[in-house]
Structure formats: C-alpha cells, structure tokens
Motif scaffolding. Sequence first.
Motif, short mmCIF file in Angstrom:
data_model
loop_
_atom_site.label_atom_id
_atom_site.label_comp_id
_atom_site.label_asym_id
_atom_site.label_seq_id
_atom_site.Cartn_x
_atom_site.Cartn_y
_atom_site.Cartn_z
N UNK A 34 0.89 -1.34 0.06
CA UNK A 34 0.03 0.14 -0.01
C UNK A 34 0.90 1.24 0.12
N UNK A 35 1.95 1.21 0.75
CA UNK A 35 2.93 2.34 0.81
C UNK A 35 3.44 2.55 -0.63
N UNK A 36 3.77 1.34 -1.28
CA UNK A 36 4.44 1.59 -2.64
C UNK A 36 3.34 2.09 -3.31
N UNK A 37 2.05 1.77 -3.47
CA UNK A 37 1.04 2.36 -4.24
C UNK A 37 0.75 3.62 -4.02
N UNK A 58 -6.05 5.18 -15.10
CA UNK A 58 -5.56 4.13 -15.79
C UNK A 58 -4.65 3.09 -15.06
N UNK A 59 -3.91 3.74 -14.17
CA UNK A 59 -2.97 2.79 -13.45
C UNK A 59 -3.72 2.30 -12.49
N UNK A 60 -4.69 3.05 -11.78
CA UNK A 60 -5.44 2.38 -10.75
C UNK A 60 -6.43 1.35 -11.31
N UNK A 61 -6.99 1.42 -12.49
CA UNK A 61 -7.90 0.64 -13.24
C UNK A 61 -6.98 -0.73 -13.48
N UNK A 62 -5.83 -0.44 -14.02
CA UNK A 62 -5.04 -1.89 -14.24
C UNK A 62 -4.59 -2.74 -12.84
N UNK A 133 -0.34 13.38 -0.39
CA UNK A 133 0.13 12.36 0.30
C UNK A 133 -0.98 12.36 1.44
N UNK A 134 -1.64 13.11 1.97
CA UNK A 134 -2.75 13.31 2.91
C UNK A 134 -4.06 13.76 2.23
N UNK A 135 -4.00 14.61 0.98
CA UNK A 135 -5.25 14.96 0.69
C UNK A 135 -5.12 14.84 -1.10
N UNK A 136 -5.68 13.80 -1.41
CA UNK A 136 -6.57 12.91 -0.97
C UNK A 136 -5.89 11.29 -1.28
N UNK A 137 -4.58 11.51 -1.68
CA UNK A 137 -4.21 10.09 -2.08
C UNK A 137 -4.04 9.08 -1.11
N UNK A 138 -3.79 9.45 0.14
CA UNK A 138 -3.70 8.54 1.00
C UNK A 138 -4.88 7.47 1.01
N UNK A 139 -6.22 8.00 1.22
CA UNK A 139 -7.47 6.97 1.30
C UNK A 139 -7.62 6.76 -0.07
N UNK A 140 -7.09 7.10 -1.09
CA UNK A 140 -7.17 6.42 -2.59
C UNK A 140 -6.43 5.18 -2.47
N UNK A 141 -5.15 5.39 -1.92
CA UNK A 141 -4.19 3.96 -1.88
C UNK A 141 -4.94 2.96 -0.97
N UNK A 142 -5.45 3.71 0.21
CA UNK A 142 -6.09 2.56 1.15
C UNK A 142 -7.26 1.74 0.85
N UNK A 143 -8.17 2.59 0.07
CA UNK A 143 -9.46 1.88 -0.27
C UNK A 143 -9.09 0.98 -1.54
N UNK A 144 -8.23 1.28 -2.49
CA UNK A 144 -7.95 0.41 -3.71
C UNK A 144 -7.30 -0.81 -2.99
N UNK A 163 -16.49 2.12 -6.35
CA UNK A 163 -15.61 3.21 -6.13
C UNK A 163 -15.80 4.46 -7.14
N UNK A 164 -16.12 5.61 -6.72
CA UNK A 164 -16.46 6.64 -7.45
C UNK A 164 -15.51 7.66 -7.40
N UNK A 165 -14.13 7.89 -8.21
CA UNK A 165 -13.13 8.72 -7.73
C UNK A 165 -13.10 9.90 -8.78
N UNK A 166 -13.49 11.02 -8.34
CA UNK A 166 -13.29 12.18 -9.17
C UNK A 166 -11.99 12.80 -9.66
N UNK A 167 -12.07 13.57 -10.49
CA UNK A 167 -10.91 14.07 -11.17
C UNK A 167 -10.62 15.57 -11.13
N UNK A 168 -11.48 16.51 -10.38
CA UNK A 168 -11.47 17.88 -10.08
C UNK A 168 -11.97 18.39 -9.02
N UNK A 169 -12.00 17.73 -8.01
CA UNK A 169 -12.42 18.17 -6.81
C UNK A 169 -11.66 19.44 -6.21
N UNK A 170 -10.60 19.53 -6.51
CA UNK A 170 -9.85 20.61 -5.92
C UNK A 170 -10.17 22.06 -6.92
#
Length: 461
Positions: A34-37, A58-62, A133-144, A163-170
Amino acid sequence: MKSSNLCCFVLALGAILSAGLQAAPADKAHVKSTTELLGNIVAMKTVKGQGQVPVMAEYLAQKLLAGGFAPEDVKVERFEDTAMLVARYRGNGGKRPMLISNHMDVVEAVPSDWTRDPFTMITENGYHYGRGVYDNKLDVALTVSTLLQLKSAGFMPSRDIILVFSGDEETDMSSTKVLSTRFPDAEFLLNGDGGGGTLSTDSKAVVYGLQTAEKTFATFAISVSNPGGHSSRPRKDNAIYQLAAALQKLAAYEFPAQSTEQTRASFRFTGRQIGGELGNAMLRFADNPQDADAIARIAADPEYVGTLRTTCVATMLSGGHAENALPQLATATVNCRIFPGVAVESVRARIAEVIADPNAKVTEVGEAFASDPSPLRDDVFQAVRKAVDANFKGLPIVPAMSSGATDSLYFRAAGIPSYGVSGAYVRPEDDYSHGLNERVPVSTVARGLKHWHVLLTELAK
C-alpha cells in the motif's frame, strides 16, 4: 479537500485511550504494498492542466483488473481535461449498493518552495512527504488496496461496493457533479476525503471525526476599474490602490460568531479534552456563545476558527496590463466558507457593505452549492465504531462539519447520504494539506488499512 475540523453534536463520550491499547498491527506485506502504491500515485502530477489524472485513473484501473475485477466493472471515463474512475466490486445483491468516494487530483505545488520534491514521496522522521500524500491520495491508496485484499480473500459482499473517484475536486468539481447523478440506487456514500482521527501533540488519540456536513463553498470577485492612463501621470483613482484599500477593510472584518446546540456540545466535549487556555475558551463559549473573549481565543486557532462563523479570505489577485500604464482593472478572488443556514447572497451583500466603495463591484464567481447534513445512520455509526476500535478502542466519535468542501456536497444534494470516514489519524499541527511540505505519519497507513477493512466488511456483510 481534506479537513479535520470537529463540529456538530457529540455522539460518544467514551474514555480516551492511549496508543498502547490499539489493536495488533496490520500485515506488514500489505502495509508495504500500500505504501508503494501511495508513492506511485503521489509521483503523478495530477494538478489541473497537467493531463495526469487520466494517467492515474488508468494506473489504478489496471491494478484493479490485475486483482480480479472484471473488465466490464472498471471504467475510466475522460471528462474535459480530467477523468473519472468507476469500479464495481459485485456483491450478492442482498442490499443496495454503497459508494466510496475519493478524488485523484491535487492542488498545485511549486517545487522551488518545498524542502523536498513535492511529486516524489519521501519518507523520513516518521512521515511520508509529498503533494497529495494526505489530501487525498492516502485514502485512494487505502481503499483500492483494501478492496484488492478483499477480492484476493474471496470476500463476497452483501451489496455492490462502487468506487467513484473524481478528477477535479480541488477545482470546479465538474466530474463530481456528473458522478453524483449516476447512482440513484445507492444507499449511502463513504468519503475518504473527510472525517478522520485527531492526535494530540504527543501523538495520542483524542477523537475521531465522522463527517456528516460541510459549510457552503462560495467564491466572489471584487473588481475595481477606471480609465487608467500613462504611469507618468498618477491619479487618485488607481484601481490597484482602491482594491488594496477594499481588501484591507475585508481583512479587518469578522463575520458574527454563530452556534447551534450541536456545535456548543462539540466545543464542550473538545474543550474538556484539550484543556488549557483554548479548552477553557471552548467551555465558556459552549455556556455563553456571546462571550467575546472566548470567541477571540477560539478564532485565533486556525484549526477551530471555521467552526465559529462564516469566513471569507482573499486567495488570488490580478491587476494592470502594462508596467508603464495605470491599471484599468484590478480584481481579487475571495473564497468564503459559509455557516450552514446563511444565505450566499447575504454574504455577498455584507462584503460589499464592509468594503463601502461604490466603485468596487462584488460578484459571485460560478455558482455556490450547498446541501443539507446527512442523517446519522445507525449501521454506518456502528461500523465506524468498530473501525475506530480496531485502532483505538473506546475512542470518542464526534460527527464533524467540514470547513472545506468535498465531493460529498453533491452526493448529499442528490439524495445520497454521505459520510466522511478517512482512515487517517494526524495531529492538527501536521495538517499541511494544500500547503508546503504536506505530510502524513507513516503509522497511518497501517491504521488506515485496518480502519477500511473493518468498515467495509461490516457494512457489506
């Protein structure tokens, strides 16, 4: 937008237990993968305009496909200059689907301003550093990673987990708006970009915030224009000077403090735990919301000022068109986080009143969006209770109101109850989301994996 501000009413007042009473550590191999992800996706510069959100999707999809998800259940959809990822973990259909929301984009980070490369995850001094690493990719990695582990173990959920991951929340949340309309049969949503655990300065667990509501996000432009002219012929009606004067007035202004029965209960609880001058101010405010000294002390702390009142702050500036010409236009962008129940138009009008300059126009940028708080479901709370106990048994859980906006805003408005349930446990002084040298404790990966594993298996058993 990760936020840990605690608000609303106290749900549980169990005794606070130290880190010594937490459960056994998560599997080391799972923590390592998970840390590597996490490191791999932090390295993807998913800032607006860089074209990297589709690459990350695409990376997460694979990863999901390689982990056993069916091709028809994993979709990357390009949307404008970003992308959305939707992945369905199929269950037996015994219950309605539940959604898991996270966002793949991050705010800009200028490498020259950082101590470390913001787009290379660096681990040192007990922290992982990097943009997102905190906002928000940590929980992306944790949930995947959690779903991949469950898939590998042959777990059959009672409901579809989507999973419903958005691409422009910020930025403008356009992909979020689209996603929020796609799943009318969803029973509820879990959002990794809200809620989470708060640690004390000495890293002991204090409280877990379950996000059930958020303030209204609204942006205004303050613009001053005049005829301009040659810079060798200065005049009093200089647009930049007039705008600067207007901003000084706004900077000096504070919207009235507000409270509800729920926010006062929360301050009463938090004040007892914090103690000292700040804790005492919280207790006084809980007893008397008109206590000016208590309000001033709480407002001086960036962690809690958002729970007191509507806040507006200048975030961007533009002005002038040539170095040897008087400015014809100067504009400031002002971002407001509006207390629930306060009308957006009343805030715009108040800004204009505070500025008191007929030449300064205050206009709303885009369209503000608000949604009602989500009802506190017993099944969600009980699952969160067990997930929190997996790390800190008996830790109090307090429903939270985020000062910042998250994707939950649109799902709530679409009639899907949404709950911020991040697996992160951080100290307030370590919250550098959107700022320089963003970081998260190394320990939160293991804790987050236990958190999400319990949460998902409880809600889909």
